[in-house]
Scaffold this motif. Structure first.
Motif, PDB file in Angstrom:
ATOM      1  N   GLY A  53      -2.028  -9.234  -8.351  1.00 40.68           N
ATOM      2  CA  GLY A  53      -1.345  -9.111  -7.031  1.00 40.68           C
ATOM      3  C   GLY A  53      -0.742  -9.689  -5.417  1.00 40.68           C
ATOM      4  O   GLY A  53      -0.222  -9.764  -5.211  1.00 40.68           O
ATOM      5  N   PHE A  54      -2.094 -10.457  -5.411  1.00 43.03           N
ATOM      6  CA  PHE A  54      -2.084 -10.683  -3.977  1.00 43.03           C
ATOM      7  C   PHE A  54      -2.004 -11.974  -4.010  1.00 43.03           C
ATOM      8  O   PHE A  54      -1.154 -13.579  -3.059  1.00 43.03           O
ATOM      9  N   ALA A  55      -1.903 -13.119  -5.122  1.00 42.94           N
ATOM     10  CA  ALA A  55      -0.832 -14.243  -5.179  1.00 42.94           C
ATOM     11  C   ALA A  55       0.228 -13.815  -5.496  1.00 42.94           C
ATOM     12  O   ALA A  55       0.415 -15.392  -5.048  1.00 42.94           O
ATOM     13  N   LEU A  56       0.522 -13.226  -5.044  1.00 40.75           N
ATOM     14  CA  LEU A  56       2.478 -13.231  -4.261  1.00 40.75           C
ATOM     15  C   LEU A  56       2.187 -12.857  -2.828  1.00 40.75           C
ATOM     16  O   LEU A  56       3.193 -13.352  -2.360  1.00 40.75           O
ATOM     17  N   MET A  57       0.821 -12.760  -1.656  1.00 37.72           N
ATOM     18  CA  MET A  57       0.928 -12.825  -0.444  1.00 37.72           C
ATOM     19  C   MET A  57       1.810 -14.173  -0.102  1.00 37.72           C
ATOM     20  O   MET A  57       1.632 -15.331  -0.837  1.00 37.72           O
ATOM     21  N   PRO A  58       2.800 -13.879   1.174  1.00 33.88           N
ATOM     22  CA  PRO A  58       2.884 -14.690   1.456  1.00 33.88           C
ATOM     23  C   PRO A  58       2.674 -15.967   2.393  1.00 33.88           C
ATOM     24  O   PRO A  58       2.813 -17.232   2.675  1.00 33.88           O
ATOM     25  N   VAL A  59       1.565 -15.834   2.508  1.00 31.21           N
ATOM     26  CA  VAL A  59       0.609 -16.621   3.641  1.00 31.21           C
ATOM     27  C   VAL A  59      -1.138 -16.443   2.790  1.00 31.21           C
ATOM     28  O   VAL A  59      -1.235 -16.143   2.150  1.00 31.21           O
ATOM     29  N   THR A  60      -1.364 -17.801   3.032  1.00 31.30           N
ATOM     30  CA  THR A  60      -2.891 -17.880   2.043  1.00 31.30           C
ATOM     31  C   THR A  60      -3.627 -16.917   3.578  1.00 31.30           C
ATOM     32  O   THR A  60      -4.826 -17.900   4.321  1.00 31.30           O
ATOM     33  N   ILE A  61      -4.193 -15.986   2.966  1.00 31.80           N
ATOM     34  CA  ILE A  61      -5.843 -15.079   3.815  1.00 31.80           C
ATOM     35  C   ILE A  61      -6.968 -15.370   2.309  1.00 31.80           C
ATOM     36  O   ILE A  61      -6.388 -15.183   1.366  1.00 31.80           O
ATOM     37  N   ALA A 103       0.776  -0.845   0.065  1.00 32.67           N
ATOM     38  CA  ALA A 103       0.246   0.375  -0.276  1.00 32.67           C
ATOM     39  C   ALA A 103       0.352   1.644   0.028  1.00 32.67           C
ATOM     40  O   ALA A 103       0.180   2.400  -0.726  1.00 32.67           O
ATOM     41  N   VAL A 104       2.005   1.035   0.305  1.00 37.28           N
ATOM     42  CA  VAL A 104       2.955   2.272   1.041  1.00 37.28           C
ATOM     43  C   VAL A 104       4.007   2.408  -0.257  1.00 37.28           C
ATOM     44  O   VAL A 104       3.809   3.470  -1.583  1.00 37.28           O
ATOM     45  N   GLU A 105       4.222   1.448  -1.295  1.00 29.02           N
ATOM     46  CA  GLU A 105       5.142   1.578  -1.529  1.00 29.02           C
ATOM     47  C   GLU A 105       4.527   1.798  -3.316  1.00 29.02           C
ATOM     48  O   GLU A 105       5.487   2.111  -3.812  1.00 29.02           O
ATOM     49  N   GLY A 106       3.256   1.769  -3.667  1.00 34.55           N
ATOM     50  CA  GLY A 106       2.838   1.037  -4.781  1.00 34.55           C
ATOM     51  C   GLY A 106       2.678  -0.093  -5.750  1.00 34.55           C
ATOM     52  O   GLY A 106       3.512  -0.116  -6.753  1.00 34.55           O
ATOM     53  N   GLY A 107       2.717  -1.015  -4.588  1.00 32.43           N
ATOM     54  CA  GLY A 107       3.209  -2.717  -4.752  1.00 32.43           C
ATOM     55  C   GLY A 107       2.270  -3.573  -6.401  1.00 32.43           C
ATOM     56  O   GLY A 107       2.360  -4.158  -6.212  1.00 32.43           O
ATOM     57  N   ILE A 108       1.128  -3.204  -5.940  1.00 29.62           N
ATOM     58  CA  ILE A 108      -0.188  -3.701  -6.698  1.00 29.62           C
ATOM     59  C   ILE A 108      -0.763  -2.822  -7.527  1.00 29.62           C
ATOM     60  O   ILE A 108      -0.802  -1.514  -8.107  1.00 29.62           O
ATOM     61  N   PRO A 109      -0.236  -3.495  -8.875  1.00 33.06           N
ATOM     62  CA  PRO A 109      -0.017  -3.026 -10.127  1.00 33.06           C
ATOM     63  C   PRO A 109      -1.441  -2.431 -10.877  1.00 33.06           C
ATOM     64  O   PRO A 109      -2.647  -2.944  -9.859  1.00 33.06           O
TER      65      PRO A 109
END
Length: 210
Positions: A72-80, A21-27
């Motif tokens: 983008g959320f496919a890269l999340m390190p945990v499954t939520i 959110a801070v770095e703008g990492g979601i395309p």
């Protein structure tokens, strides 16, 4: 899954979400700072500008599927579940944007912890009252300095527990895993209402009343 592991996963998801959110990492989505700057340059008092941002984010949270398909959320390190992560992202970015509009440094771990605390909605008032911060009054630099690393850990533990409780009460975790589409539809109204409450808490925490 134990409660401790569940809380750890929630906090890992929060850390990942905050960074994006801070770095703008979601395309396709502006960062919290870019979002804040859009509203800072609009007309009205700082409170008016923040309220405008909150109203728009309420709409986003009510249709959280708008970012589920971005990948983008496919890269999340945990499954939520996706219906949780998408709303979490909208809410974290909104709170961080409000904090930035209030002149606070988003790189500061103490501000990050307060952003997480705002996710708890009205419960945030109880979580942070013991460290000399009162929602609705100006957040001073002295109050921020009083937040030690030990206090950060304590607050984050409280936040993790509150979020697990909140998601469990709404059935978001179980329903999201079993029937994600229906879960998203049922959660839409709750997400919008919750986001409005969270936005108001963030405004009253990070922005001095004008």
């Amino acid at each position: 899954m134990t409660e401790k592991v569940t809380q750890n996963k929630i906090m890992a998801a929060l850390d990942w979400t905050y960074e994006k959110a801070v770095e703008g990492g979601i395309p396709g989505l502006d960062s919290a700072i870019e979002l804040a700057d859009d509203y800072i340059n609009s007309d009205g008092t700082i409170t008016d500008k923040v309220n405008s941002l909150i109203r728009w984010q309420n709409t986003k949270a009510g249709t959280s599927g708008f970012i589920n398909g971005l990948g983008g959320f496919a890269l999340m390190p945990v499954t939520i579940p996706a219906n949780i992560t998408s709303v979490m992202y909208v809410q974290v970015r909104m709170i961080a944007a409000i904090a930035h509009m209030g002149g606070h440094n988003l790189k500061d771990d103490r501000i990050k912890t307060l952003v997480y605390t705002c996710l708890c909605g009205n419960a945030a008032k109880d979580i942070i009252k013991d460290i000399g911060i009162t929602v609705g009054t100006k957040l001073t630099q002295q109050a921020i300095k009083n937040i030690s690393q030990e206090v950060i850990v304590k607050i984050n533990q409280a936040v993790g527990f509150r979020l697990i409780t909140k998601f469990g009460q709404t059935g978001a975790i179980n329903l999201g895993k079993a029937v994600p589409i229906i879960g998203g539809l049922i959660g839409a109204t709750f997400d919008s209402v919750a986001t409005n409450t969270i936005g108001n808490i963030a405004r009253d925490t990070f922005v001095a009343k004008v």
